[in-house]
Scaffold this motif. Structure first.
Motif, short mmCIF file in Angstrom:
data_model
loop_
_atom_site.label_atom_id
_atom_site.label_comp_id
_atom_site.label_asym_id
_atom_site.label_seq_id
_atom_site.Cartn_x
_atom_site.Cartn_y
_atom_site.Cartn_z
N HIS A 130 -1.95 3.39 -3.83
CA HIS A 130 -0.61 2.84 -3.95
C HIS A 130 0.17 3.54 -5.06
O HIS A 130 0.97 2.92 -5.75
CB HIS A 130 -0.67 1.32 -4.18
CG HIS A 130 -1.62 0.61 -3.26
ND1 HIS A 130 -2.91 0.31 -3.62
CD2 HIS A 130 -1.49 0.24 -1.97
CE1 HIS A 130 -3.55 -0.25 -2.59
NE2 HIS A 130 -2.71 -0.30 -1.58
N CYS A 138 -9.67 2.46 -9.92
CA CYS A 138 -8.32 1.95 -10.16
C CYS A 138 -8.38 0.44 -10.36
O CYS A 138 -9.07 -0.26 -9.64
CB CYS A 138 -7.43 2.27 -8.97
SG CYS A 138 -5.75 1.65 -9.12
N CYS A 178 -3.58 7.46 -8.40
CA CYS A 178 -4.36 6.73 -7.41
C CYS A 178 -3.79 7.03 -6.03
O CYS A 178 -2.59 6.91 -5.83
CB CYS A 178 -4.30 5.23 -7.69
SG CYS A 178 -5.26 4.30 -6.49
N HIS A 184 -6.14 -1.62 -9.80
CA HIS A 184 -5.40 -2.40 -8.81
C HIS A 184 -6.38 -2.92 -7.76
O HIS A 184 -6.79 -4.06 -7.80
CB HIS A 184 -4.29 -1.54 -8.20
CG HIS A 184 -3.49 -2.25 -7.15
ND1 HIS A 184 -3.12 -1.66 -5.97
CD2 HIS A 184 -3.02 -3.51 -7.11
CE1 HIS A 184 -2.44 -2.55 -5.24
NE2 HIS A 184 -2.36 -3.67 -5.91
S1 FES Z 1 -5.76 0.74 -5.60
FE1 FES Z 1 -4.93 2.13 -6.98
S2 FES Z 1 -2.85 1.72 -6.81
FE2 FES Z 1 -3.70 0.28 -5.44
#
Ligand code: FES
Ligand code: HEM
Lengths: 223, 167
Positions: free
Chosen positions: B125, B104, B122, B106
């Motif tokens: 979050h 991911c 994911c 993020h």
């Molecule tokens: S790590 Fe994937 S949404 Fe935060």
């Protein structure tokens, strides 16, 4: 006279820290006419600080574990920039320090400087020699190669031959009946924490006494 | 002191300062190199890895998961880390693929394909990415990373194990 900014800063600090007093008290002492043999104590101090500095830097990469000790030292020697230099200084400095401390002791003996009022300075010096040897003994195991392993096996075995207490001493040194991960870890702890701390404290006392009594004058024909 | 000649005291001060300075620099400069050495090393790209065969991936548009491990040598220690991703056929052409990383964008959790919502989700979050890696929902700042790939005659898919950004 107009004083510069630096002079003002110095005066401000001196007023609160007593820098001038420290300078006259610690460094601007009257010295008897001596020669180069009188510098060996300072040389020992310098080597202690050098070993301390290079030793601290070695711990950045060295790992006191049977699995990694040897590899980590190979890494220091072959891969890290200037690792050979840092370890080289620590390695050769160790032998050199033992030698310099020992010759320092010889000169104190030959000039008879251990006599009244300096008996305690001498006694503390004996402690300093033993601890320096202890540093060499514990440090020698750390690379965990064949030579280190067997040297420590033999040396702890010798310590274990003391009557009655032998077995206890051997186990206390090795952290068990055999040389193991426990031995390496406790030698490491002694080498980087306990002995250097004790050495630093004893050096402080040694220096205090030297400043208090001043250096001994050379014996003349009368003595 | 008005005379130009150096007196004994100043000579000793000067020589001490100079030798002290040389020694401090001689040790100080190498020490800086010694301490920052690991920070100056380049991350080596891993060797290409085979992650599957196109002949096993018959459905178009369906993400086929794969994973591989890379062993990295850090100092005196080897660490095997696993990485993963998905291969998606975009058409009948066996070279028309998307090879996405499952990391991911993020904060590096692993995304999974959810058939019902037709999205990579994911778990950390609640981000969602579409089958092509584009962000549908949630905090990730950019689409899923991709791997460069090659498809051999026999259908074996080889990737270079370094994520590249979309675009
Ligand atoms: S790590 Fe994937 S949404 Fe935060
Ligand atoms: C504060 C002081 C010190 C610290 C933090 C320290 C730390 C270390 C470390 C981490 C090692 C392992 C790396 C290596 O083997 O090269 C080592 C080795 C060693 N140290 Fe020290 N050390 C200190 C002082 C000393 C002193 C004063 C002596 C000797 C008189 C000494 C003697 C040795 C020896 C003999 C080795 C083995 C060297 C080798 O075989 O390479 N050390 N030290």
């Amino acid at each position: 006279m107009q004083s510069t900014l630096w002079q003002k800063i110095y005066a401000w600090l001196d007023e609160r820290l007593g820098l001038d007093n420290m300078y006259t008290g610690l460094l601007d002492r009257p010295e008897p006419l001596g020669n180069w043999w009188n510098t060996l104590g300072s040389a020992s101090l310098f080597l202690f600080l050098l070993q301390g500095a290079t030793g601290i830097f070695l711990t950045v990469y060295y790992t006191p574990s049977p699995d990694h000790a040897y590899d980590s030292i190979q890494y220091i020697m072959n891969d890290v920039a200037f690792g050979w230099l840092v370890r080289g200084i620590h390695h050769w400095g160790a032998s050199f320090m033992v030698m310099v401390v020992f010759i320092h002791m010889l000169r104190v003996f030959i000039t008879g400087s251990y006599k009244y009022p300096r008996e305690l300075t001498w006694l503390i010096g004996v402690g300093l020699l033993l601890m320096t040897l202890g540093m060499g003994f514990t440090g020698y195991l750390l690379p965990w190669h064949q030579m280190a392993y067997w040297a420590t096996t033999v040396a702890t075995q010798i310590a274990g031959s003391v009557p009655f207490l032998g077995e206890f001493i051997l186990k206390a040194l090795r952290g068990g009946p055999d040389l193991s991960a426990l031995t390496l870890q406790r030698f490491f702890a002694a080498h980087i924490w306990m002995l250097p701390a004790a050495l630093a404290a004893l050096i402080g006392a040694h220096l205090y006494l030297i400043i208090k009594h001043g250096e001994s004058a050379y014996p003349d024909k009368e003595d | 002191m008005s005379s130009k000649e150096l007196n004994r005291r100043d000579f000793i001060k000067l020589t001490s300062a100079v030798t002290g300075g040389i020694m401090a620099a001689g040790l100080g400069i190498p020490i800086v190199g010694y301490l920052i050495d690991p920070a100056l090393r380049e991350d080596k790209a891993g060797k290409p890895v085979v992650v599957g065969n196109i002949n096993d991936m018959t459905e178009i548009g369906k993400p086929y998961p794969f994973s591989f491990t890379i062993t990295k040598v850090n100092g005196w220690e080897r660490t095997a880390s696993s990485y993963g991703g998905f291969i998606i056929r975009k058409s009948d052409d066996p070279k028309d693929l998307a090879v996405l990383s499952s990391r991911c964008t993020h904060l590096s959790c692993r995304v999974n394909w959810h058939e019902e919502s037709k999205a990579f989700q994911c778990p950390c979050h609640d981000a969602k990415f579409d089958a092509d890696g584009k962000v549908l929902d949630g905090p990730p700042p950019e689409p899923l990373g991709r791997f460069e790939f090659e498809v051999a005659e026999d259908g074996a898919i080889t990737i270079i194990p370094v994520e590249v950004k979309e675009g």
